[in-house]
Design a protein around this motif. Sequence first.
Motif: not given
Length: 114
Positions: A12-23, A29-32
């Motif tokens: 959940a933290l990974t997906l939340a962080v990715s929401a604030f990145l440019p793509h 997917l990369l963080l997952l």
Amino acid sequence: MRLNAVCYGLLALTLAVSAFLPHPWWAGLLLLNGLTLALYGADKLAAIKAWQRVPEITLLTFGLIGGWPGALCGQRLFRHKTQKQPFKTWFIVSVLLNVAACGAVWYAVYGRFL
């Protein structure tokens, strides 16, 4: 299972962080995949040290939702979960389901395959 809750909390933290990145889609997917690779490493270490293991269903779930490239790297890098036949079968099924779901979404959005 406390470890299972930690794994899904990290997801959940990974997906939340990715929401604030440019793509966010590609970053997610990369963080997952990085998280999945780390889980395979943690599970291998836990197997060696006789600690509490990451449940197989968690490893399969992370692969099913898109972390299967990281899981494949983790299997090869750590030589982990490569011989256990029931797990290998379910892992292949989860990869095929993920690829089929991605193809279906692609077809629904673009109306054709590549």
